[in-house]
Design an enzyme around this catalytic site. Structure first.
Site, PDB file in Angstrom:
ATOM      1  N   LEU A  18       0.948  -1.245  -0.004  1.00  0.00           N
ATOM      2  CA  LEU A  18      -0.121   0.100  -0.146  1.00  0.00           C
ATOM      3  C   LEU A  18       0.947   1.477   0.133  1.00  0.00           C
ATOM      4  O   LEU A  18       0.618   2.261  -0.875  1.00  0.00           O
ATOM      5  CB  LEU A  18      -0.974   0.147   1.389  1.00  0.00           C
ATOM      6  N   ASP A  37      11.151   3.282   5.165  1.00  0.00           N
ATOM      7  CA  ASP A  37      10.661   1.971   5.378  1.00  0.00           C
ATOM      8  C   ASP A  37      11.825   1.738   6.457  1.00  0.00           C
ATOM      9  O   ASP A  37      12.804   2.425   6.631  1.00  0.00           O
ATOM     10  CB  ASP A  37      10.693   1.264   4.341  1.00  0.00           C
ATOM     11  N   ASP A  65      13.004   3.207  11.982  1.00  0.00           N
ATOM     12  CA  ASP A  65      11.941   2.493  12.593  1.00  0.00           C
ATOM     13  C   ASP A  65      10.820   3.712  12.869  1.00  0.00           C
ATOM     14  O   ASP A  65      10.982   4.859  13.531  1.00  0.00           O
ATOM     15  CB  ASP A  65      12.317   2.149  13.900  1.00  0.00           C
ATOM     16  N   ASN A  92       1.569   4.825   7.346  1.00  0.00           N
ATOM     17  CA  ASN A  92       1.065   3.361   6.377  1.00  0.00           C
ATOM     18  C   ASN A  92       1.693   2.245   7.038  1.00  0.00           C
ATOM     19  O   ASN A  92       1.173   1.110   7.106  1.00  0.00           O
ATOM     20  CB  ASN A  92       1.369   3.578   5.096  1.00  0.00           C
ATOM     21  N   TYR A 162      -3.409  -6.309  17.101  1.00  0.00           N
ATOM     22  CA  TYR A 162      -3.708  -5.484  16.037  1.00  0.00           C
ATOM     23  C   TYR A 162      -4.927  -4.691  15.923  1.00  0.00           C
ATOM     24  O   TYR A 162      -5.029  -3.392  15.666  1.00  0.00           O
ATOM     25  CB  TYR A 162      -3.589  -6.438  14.750  1.00  0.00           C
ATOM     26  N   LYS A 166      -5.556  -0.342  15.937  1.00  0.00           N
ATOM     27  CA  LYS A 166      -6.123  -0.102  14.952  1.00  0.00           C
ATOM     28  C   LYS A 166      -7.256   0.824  15.330  1.00  0.00           C
ATOM     29  O   LYS A 166      -7.671   2.085  14.715  1.00  0.00           O
ATOM     30  CB  LYS A 166      -6.507  -0.926  13.798  1.00  0.00           C
ATOM     31  N   THR A 196      -1.553  -7.407   0.597  1.00  0.00           N
ATOM     32  CA  THR A 196      -0.348  -6.776   1.119  1.00  0.00           C
ATOM     33  C   THR A 196       0.461  -7.818   1.710  1.00  0.00           C
ATOM     34  O   THR A 196      -0.103  -9.090   1.794  1.00  0.00           O
ATOM     35  CB  THR A 196      -0.409  -5.791   1.979  1.00  0.00           C
TER      36      THR A 196
END
Length: 299
Positions: A18, A37, A65, A92, A162, A166, A196
């Site tokens: 993404l 990244d 990081d 992202n 997770y 989120k 992904t």
């Protein structure tokens, strides 16, 4: 009106998936892009920079990081030193370590929450501080775009790390939108459905496979135009919103509503018997229709 010429965008986790598509989208709209990244993804990040340059755009790669304050500070400082401004912050980066609550370790919980939620926080804070200071001397062009997931709505039992991370991202972003509205800065959240690295190890990974022909519903490229739109001048009036984005569809997620309530008919404090008499019927199975596999309250 979708032109981002002269604007500077940072995209975390943009070496692949993404983030890569979002970086390319912003570059196509004219933005100068900072590709971020982890160090292990150096080759991928540099490939994205090359791809942007092949389009005639400007880009640099800054490795680090995203959840480390020092690395995030270096990322923002390098963007300013190289391009002179930061206008768009796209958070992202992320990963999953799925396991049920029964067996999840502290490290499995902390590492996922750290990258997703703290990773958003430290980069959002850097952008917010910069835009607030810049606003003292004139108008600011600022766009924060966060990446959450429908896991925050449906809370899959195998993602007790997770899903809450989120959910926290949504709350963090909506709060930022309220805080910075007077600066003219917008803050929005996307909940993408896309193929992904995170979907590769899911039990239902086959559902995300690319078709042999026809429209590729789960291509991450389908999500990127929404990021480009939210980053653009055309979306200046959109802030504090949450969007599910996939394929050819965009769904606006409404905030939870306080529209089902009961007052104690006896007045004053409820008794446990009174609560049972009132609420039991509401939570009885026949009153809870199922939509897409999830029980929902009666309308």
């Amino acid at each position: 009106m979708g032109d981002l010429t002269g604007k500077v965008a940072i995209v975390t986790g943009s070496g692949a998936g993404l983030g890569r598509e979002e970086a390319l989208q912003l570059a196509r709209q004219g933005a100068r892009v900072v590709v971020n990244d982890i160090p292990a993804a150096r080759e991928r990040a540099e490939e994205v920079v090359s791809a942007i340059k092949s389009l005639g755009g400007e880009a640099i790669a800054v490795l680090g990081d995203c959840a480390d304050s020092a690395d995030a500070g270096k990322l923002f400082k390098t963007a300013l030193e190289t391009f002179g401004d930061v206008n768009v912050m796209v958070n992202n980066a992320g990963f999953t370590r799925d396991k049920t609550l029964y067996g999840m370790s502290d490290e499995e919980f902390d590492s996922v929450v750290r990258v997703h939620l703290r990773g958003h926080f430290v980069n959002m804070r850097n952008a917010a501080q910069y835009w607030r200071e810049k606003a003292k001397s004139g108008p600011v062009y600022g766009r924060l775009i966060s990446t959450s997931s429908e896991a925050m709505l449906f809370a899959a039992p195998g993602q007790p790390n997770y899903a809450p991370a989120k959910a926290g991202i949504v709350a963090l972003t909506i709060g930022a939108a309220t805080l910075m509205q007077k600066l003219g800065v917008t803050c929005n959240v996307i909940l993408p459905r896309a193929r992904t690295a995170m979907t590769e190890n899911m039990p239902h990974a086959h559902l995300f496979a690319a078709p042999k022909e026809g429209f590729d519903v789960f291509s991450p490229a389908n999500v990127a135009p929404m990021v480009g739109y939210l980053a653009s001048p055309r979306a200046a009036h959109i802030s504090g919103e949450v969007f599910v984005v996939w394929g050819a569809r965009v769904t606006i997620v409404q905030r939870p509503r306080l529209d089902v309530f009961y007052d104690n008919p006896q007045g004053g404090k409820w008794s446990t018997d009174g609560l049972h008499d009132t609420l039991a019927a509401y939570f009885t199975a026949e009153h809870r229709p199922v939509v897409d596999g999830y029980a929902v309250p009666p309308q």
